[in-house]
Design a protein around this motif. Sequence first.
Motif, PDB file in Angstrom:
ATOM      1  N   GLN A  25      44.781 -20.499 -17.356  1.00 21.99           N
ATOM      2  CA  GLN A  25      46.137 -20.011 -17.627  1.00 21.99           C
ATOM      3  C   GLN A  25      46.273 -19.725 -19.117  1.00 21.99           C
ATOM      4  O   GLN A  25      45.738 -20.452 -19.950  1.00 21.99           O
ATOM      5  CB  GLN A  25      47.197 -21.028 -17.137  1.00 21.99           C
ATOM      6  N   ASP A  26      46.989 -18.650 -19.404  1.00 18.37           N
ATOM      7  CA  ASP A  26      47.142 -18.221 -20.795  1.00 18.37           C
ATOM      8  C   ASP A  26      48.570 -18.401 -21.300  1.00 18.37           C
ATOM      9  O   ASP A  26      48.998 -17.731 -22.239  1.00 18.37           O
ATOM     10  CB  ASP A  26      46.692 -16.758 -20.945  1.00 18.37           C
ATOM     11  N   ASN A  28      49.808 -21.475 -22.219  1.00 22.57           N
ATOM     12  CA  ASN A  28      49.858 -22.708 -22.999  1.00 22.57           C
ATOM     13  C   ASN A  28      50.594 -23.834 -22.261  1.00 22.57           C
ATOM     14  O   ASN A  28      51.231 -24.686 -22.883  1.00 22.57           O
ATOM     15  CB  ASN A  28      50.496 -22.469 -24.375  1.00 22.57           C
ATOM     16  N   HIS A  29      50.494 -23.826 -20.926  1.00 20.94           N
ATOM     17  CA  HIS A  29      51.170 -24.850 -20.141  1.00 20.94           C
ATOM     18  C   HIS A  29      50.410 -26.166 -20.193  1.00 20.94           C
ATOM     19  O   HIS A  29      49.192 -26.204 -20.149  1.00 20.94           O
ATOM     20  CB  HIS A  29      51.302 -24.389 -18.688  1.00 20.94           C
ATOM     21  N   GLU A  30      51.188 -27.266 -20.209  1.00 24.16           N
ATOM     22  CA  GLU A  30      50.560 -28.590 -20.236  1.00 24.16           C
ATOM     23  C   GLU A  30      50.087 -29.038 -18.854  1.00 24.16           C
ATOM     24  O   GLU A  30      49.094 -29.715 -18.717  1.00 24.16           O
ATOM     25  CB  GLU A  30      51.540 -29.648 -20.759  1.00 24.16           C
ATOM     26  N   GLU A  52      45.477 -31.960 -21.433  1.00 25.51           N
ATOM     27  CA  GLU A  52      44.040 -31.880 -21.671  1.00 25.51           C
ATOM     28  C   GLU A  52      43.417 -33.274 -21.624  1.00 25.51           C
ATOM     29  O   GLU A  52      43.941 -34.222 -22.223  1.00 25.51           O
ATOM     30  CB  GLU A  52      43.802 -31.246 -23.048  1.00 25.51           C
ATOM     31  N   LYS A  70      39.588 -28.379 -21.356  1.00 29.82           N
ATOM     32  CA  LYS A  70      40.373 -27.535 -22.256  1.00 29.82           C
ATOM     33  C   LYS A  70      41.755 -27.355 -21.655  1.00 29.82           C
ATOM     34  O   LYS A  70      41.902 -27.314 -20.433  1.00 29.82           O
ATOM     35  CB  LYS A  70      39.705 -26.167 -22.431  1.00 29.82           C
ATOM     36  N   LYS A  71      42.729 -27.215 -22.480  1.00 28.28           N
ATOM     37  CA  LYS A  71      44.107 -27.115 -22.015  1.00 28.28           C
ATOM     38  C   LYS A  71      44.296 -25.950 -21.054  1.00 28.28           C
ATOM     39  O   LYS A  71      45.054 -26.048 -20.083  1.00 28.28           O
ATOM     40  CB  LYS A  71      45.042 -26.944 -23.210  1.00 28.28           C
ATOM     41  N   GLN A  72      43.601 -24.851 -21.292  1.00 29.29           N
ATOM     42  CA  GLN A  72      43.852 -23.659 -20.504  1.00 29.29           C
ATOM     43  C   GLN A  72      43.081 -23.627 -19.187  1.00 29.29           C
ATOM     44  O   GLN A  72      43.348 -22.759 -18.364  1.00 29.29           O
ATOM     45  CB  GLN A  72      43.532 -22.395 -21.318  1.00 29.29           C
ATOM     46  N   SER A  93      50.515 -23.851 -12.624  1.00 27.86           N
ATOM     47  CA  SER A  93      50.760 -24.502 -13.907  1.00 27.86           C
ATOM     48  C   SER A  93      52.255 -24.560 -14.166  1.00 27.86           C
ATOM     49  O   SER A  93      53.035 -23.790 -13.587  1.00 27.86           O
ATOM     50  CB  SER A  93      50.059 -23.755 -15.045  1.00 27.86           C
ATOM     51  N   TYR A  95      55.225 -26.103 -17.486  1.00 23.75           N
ATOM     52  CA  TYR A  95      55.311 -26.479 -18.889  1.00 23.75           C
ATOM     53  C   TYR A  95      56.411 -27.503 -19.099  1.00 23.75           C
ATOM     54  O   TYR A  95      57.216 -27.768 -18.202  1.00 23.75           O
ATOM     55  CB  TYR A  95      55.562 -25.247 -19.760  1.00 23.75           C
TER      56      TYR A  95
END
Lengths: 116, 113
Positions: A25-26, A28-30, A52, A70-72, A93, A95
């Motif tokens: 995912q691009d 930046n969702h946690e 992450e 990685k977060k993404q 995802s 946020y």
Amino acid sequence: NAGVTQTPKFRVLKTGQSMTLLCAQDMNHEYMYWYRQDPGMGLRLIHYSVGEGTTAKGEVPDGYNVSRLKKQNFLLGLESAAPSQTSVYFCASSYSLQGMVMNIQYFGAGTRLSVL
Amino acid sequence: GDSVTQMEGPVTLSEEAFLTINCTYTATGYPSLFWYVQYPGEGLQLLLKATKADDKGSNKGFEATYRKETTSFHLEKGSVQVSDSAVYFCALSDPHTGNQFYFGTGTSLTVIP
């Protein structure tokens, strides 16, 4: 704006084989999630991640492992595939805002997996 | 535990007909309620949501009202189109369970010209 991307879109495995499904995912969702969708059963949560390096079990975790290095990216692994794992797999995802998880989930297009 | 029960399908309607898809829920807290739509070959997309009792969510001519007294969130549309053919999922998110989502089994809608 890609959103949530799942690869591959289709896969056929033989019983006992292993594979990894990738979710990226691009936004930046946690928070990231893996679901499976089966006829007459809706979506069931397999595993999820609140950030992450963290993962947690959902409703139906047996036979699956996950990693969030990685977060993404959120990877779903099948170590030894079984016919019962034939399903459509969705990644999602969401946020947080000011520490509160926002309760809207964004879904990928799905991976259709058949285990023979 | 939390759960969502929605109307069994499939549902077939003629174009311009009225649509209702029933959804009821069970939750320990005060959940947010959602309708997601899945078009053929695609992932789920948020259609509408409501976060508290008596809220009405609306989008693309679809509406649903959060009814706490009947624990329901029925989806309605006054005049369906062929392009509305899809699978519709009712869902809830409960802060008491960390905002985990619970989905219904989905209702398939086919609209014929």
